[in-house]
Design an enzyme around this catalytic site. Structure first.
Site, PDB file in Angstrom:
ATOM      1  N   ARG A  74       0.825  -1.224   0.000  1.00 25.79           N
ATOM      2  CA  ARG A  74       0.000   0.000   0.000  1.00 25.79           C
ATOM      3  C   ARG A  74       0.859   1.274   0.000  1.00 25.79           C
ATOM      4  O   ARG A  74       0.594   2.206  -0.751  1.00 25.79           O
ATOM      5  CB  ARG A  74      -0.886  -0.025   1.240  1.00 25.79           C
ATOM      6  CG  ARG A  74      -1.918   1.081   1.299  1.00 25.79           C
ATOM      7  CD  ARG A  74      -2.534   1.230   2.686  1.00 25.79           C
ATOM      8  NE  ARG A  74      -2.794  -0.038   3.344  1.00 25.79           N
ATOM      9  CZ  ARG A  74      -3.872  -0.795   3.125  1.00 25.79           C
ATOM     10  NH1 ARG A  74      -4.791  -0.382   2.294  1.00 25.79           N
ATOM     11  NH2 ARG A  74      -4.017  -1.943   3.756  1.00 25.79           N
ATOM     12  N   MET A  99     -11.463   1.336  -3.890  1.00 27.11           N
ATOM     13  CA  MET A  99     -11.619   0.154  -3.036  1.00 27.11           C
ATOM     14  C   MET A  99     -10.343  -0.234  -2.302  1.00 27.11           C
ATOM     15  O   MET A  99     -10.060  -1.409  -2.110  1.00 27.11           O
ATOM     16  CB  MET A  99     -12.120  -1.028  -3.882  1.00 27.11           C
ATOM     17  CG  MET A  99     -13.459  -0.775  -4.540  1.00 27.11           C
ATOM     18  SD  MET A  99     -14.763  -0.400  -3.358  1.00 27.11           S
ATOM     19  CE  MET A  99     -15.066  -2.043  -2.716  1.00 27.11           C
ATOM     20  N   LEU A 102      -6.324   3.978   2.469  1.00 24.79           N
ATOM     21  CA  LEU A 102      -5.161   4.819   2.204  1.00 24.79           C
ATOM     22  C   LEU A 102      -4.114   4.630   3.297  1.00 24.79           C
ATOM     23  O   LEU A 102      -4.442   4.377   4.456  1.00 24.79           O
ATOM     24  CB  LEU A 102      -5.581   6.292   2.155  1.00 24.79           C
ATOM     25  CG  LEU A 102      -6.664   6.645   1.123  1.00 24.79           C
ATOM     26  CD1 LEU A 102      -6.907   8.156   1.135  1.00 24.79           C
ATOM     27  CD2 LEU A 102      -6.293   6.180  -0.277  1.00 24.79           C
ATOM     28  N   HIS A 118     -19.915   6.841   1.238  1.00 24.73           N
ATOM     29  CA  HIS A 118     -20.184   5.470   1.659  1.00 24.73           C
ATOM     30  C   HIS A 118     -21.700   5.249   1.697  1.00 24.73           C
ATOM     31  O   HIS A 118     -22.431   6.113   2.186  1.00 24.73           O
ATOM     32  CB  HIS A 118     -19.564   5.226   3.043  1.00 24.73           C
ATOM     33  CG  HIS A 118     -19.712   3.813   3.498  1.00 24.73           C
ATOM     34  ND1 HIS A 118     -18.931   2.785   2.998  1.00 24.73           N
ATOM     35  CD2 HIS A 118     -20.559   3.243   4.382  1.00 24.73           C
ATOM     36  CE1 HIS A 118     -19.299   1.649   3.573  1.00 24.73           C
ATOM     37  NE2 HIS A 118     -20.283   1.900   4.412  1.00 24.73           N
ATOM     38  N   ASP A 150      -9.961   9.376   7.491  1.00 27.35           N
ATOM     39  CA  ASP A 150      -8.826   9.209   8.405  1.00 27.35           C
ATOM     40  C   ASP A 150      -8.237   7.811   8.199  1.00 27.35           C
ATOM     41  O   ASP A 150      -8.532   7.148   7.210  1.00 27.35           O
ATOM     42  CB  ASP A 150      -9.216   9.515   9.861  1.00 27.35           C
ATOM     43  CG  ASP A 150     -10.182   8.492  10.445  1.00 27.35           C
ATOM     44  OD1 ASP A 150     -10.364   7.409   9.836  1.00 27.35           O
ATOM     45  OD2 ASP A 150     -10.747   8.770  11.520  1.00 27.35           O
ATOM     46  N   GLU A 151      -7.422   7.364   9.164  1.00 25.20           N
ATOM     47  CA  GLU A 151      -6.691   6.104   8.983  1.00 25.20           C
ATOM     48  C   GLU A 151      -7.572   4.875   9.141  1.00 25.20           C
ATOM     49  O   GLU A 151      -7.126   3.758   8.895  1.00 25.20           O
ATOM     50  CB  GLU A 151      -5.522   6.020   9.989  1.00 25.20           C
ATOM     51  CG  GLU A 151      -4.344   6.937   9.681  1.00 25.20           C
ATOM     52  CD  GLU A 151      -4.527   8.362  10.184  1.00 25.20           C
ATOM     53  OE1 GLU A 151      -5.613   8.680  10.714  1.00 25.20           O
ATOM     54  OE2 GLU A 151      -3.580   9.162  10.028  1.00 25.20           O
ATOM     55  N   GLU A 183     -26.720   9.370  -3.286  1.00 25.00           N
ATOM     56  CA  GLU A 183     -25.272   9.641  -3.303  1.00 25.00           C
ATOM     57  C   GLU A 183     -24.944  10.701  -4.353  1.00 25.00           C
ATOM     58  O   GLU A 183     -24.146  11.606  -4.115  1.00 25.00           O
ATOM     59  CB  GLU A 183     -24.495   8.363  -3.619  1.00 25.00           C
ATOM     60  CG  GLU A 183     -24.547   7.304  -2.537  1.00 25.00           C
ATOM     61  CD  GLU A 183     -23.676   6.093  -2.886  1.00 25.00           C
ATOM     62  OE1 GLU A 183     -22.544   6.276  -3.370  1.00 25.00           O
ATOM     63  OE2 GLU A 183     -24.146   4.956  -2.676  1.00 25.00           O
TER      64      GLU A 183
HETATM   65  C1  GRF Z   1     -20.836   3.731  -4.130  1.00 29.05           C
HETATM   66  O1  GRF Z   1     -21.948   3.076  -3.574  1.00 29.05           O
HETATM   67  C2  GRF Z   1     -20.030   4.403  -3.056  1.00 29.05           C
HETATM   68  O2  GRF Z   1     -20.798   4.873  -2.002  1.00 29.05           O
HETATM   69  C3  GRF Z   1     -19.142   3.285  -2.578  1.00 29.05           C
HETATM   70  O3  GRF Z   1     -18.819   2.546  -3.730  1.00 29.05           O
HETATM   71  C4  GRF Z   1     -19.833   2.742  -4.718  1.00 29.05           C
HETATM   72  C5  GRF Z   1     -19.138   3.287  -5.925  1.00 29.05           C
HETATM   73  O4  GRF Z   1     -20.000   3.417  -7.027  1.00 29.05           O
HETATM   74  N1  GRF Z   1     -17.990   3.795  -1.890  1.00 29.05           N
HETATM   75  P1  GRF Z   1     -19.531   4.271  -8.280  1.00 29.05           P
HETATM   76  O5  GRF Z   1     -18.200   3.664  -8.746  1.00 29.05           O
HETATM   77  O6  GRF Z   1     -19.365   5.702  -7.844  1.00 29.05           O
HETATM   78  O7  GRF Z   1     -20.598   4.096  -9.296  1.00 29.05           O
END
Ligand code: GRF
Length: 202
Positions: A74, A99, A102, A118, A150-151, A183
């Site tokens: 990492r 995914m 950090l 998230h 954060d961490e 989102e």
């Molecule tokens: C989203 O649900 C986000 O909240 C999570 O991963 C997914 C990513 O979707 N962290 P996308 O790649 O933005 O379509």
């Protein structure tokens, strides 16, 4: 003098993705439409060469870069990303379906300047499959959270949240789609709220 110059230097946003990139698109469209004012998406970086979001960024004329994870440690992988962000003078880093956690070095380099989104009401259901976790737990309300990074896994102060109801008939797919729609509204709002507090390099 153009209105951009009158408004001062534009904030330079770097987005990290690993997959579909729909939140990246939501941010890019909000910048284009000035719902995130006085900003530009300076680079989209993926740790996966086949991330579908890369083409979506290119279609929008945004520079892309693949920095493959390839089983590398990492810290070493992150150092390359930090260098790429530095070369682009990035003011704010937005994780959008990135995914990988950090490294402490990354967090230190961009402290209070890294956001993540998230698909749950954090601190409930951090980690993978947040929508499935919510369904299995039986909560009646879930949602999405934008937070400073954060961490810790999906940890850090909350910037903004939006609730989403869970219906008896929901599947992971139907709930995920309902949360994702929120989102796409929440992330641009949170970025425009945070940007005035981020020191913009001239
Ligand atoms: C989203 O649900 C986000 O909240 C999570 O991963 C997914 C990513 O979707 N962290 P996308 O790649 O933005 O379509």
């Amino acid at each position: 003098m153009s209105s951009d110059l009158a408004a001062g230097p534009r904030a330079r946003i770097g987005i990290l993705i690993s997959g579909r990139g729909s939140n990246m698109v939501a941010l890019a469209d909000a910048v284009r439409d000035q719902r995130i004012p006085n900003a530009e998406i300076a680079i989209v970086i993926s740790d996966k060469p086949n991330a579908a979001g890369l083409d979506k960024a290119k279609e929008r004329g945004i520079e892309t870069l693949v920095i493959e994870r390839r089983g590398r440690p990492r810290a070493e992988h992150d150092r390359e990303i930090i260098a790429a962000l530095g070369a682009k003078n990035i003011d704010l880093v937005c994780l959008a379906g990135y995914m990988r956690m950090l490294s402490p070095e990354f967090i230190t380099a961009y402290r209070r300047r890294i956001l993540n989104i998230h698909p749950s009401l954090l601190p409930a259901f951090p980690g993978l499959d947040a929508q499935m976790q919510a369904l299995e737990y039986g909560v009646r309300i879930s949602g999405c959270t934008v937070h400073l990074v954060d961490e810790t896994l999906d940890g850090g102060p909350v910037i903004a949240q939006r609730t989403v109801p869970i219906h008896e008939t929901d599947t992971v797919e139907s709930l995920s789609a309902r949360i994702l729609a929120e989102e796409h509204r929440l992330y641009p709002e949170a970025v425009s709220a945070v940007l005035p507090q981020v020191a913009i390099k001239a």
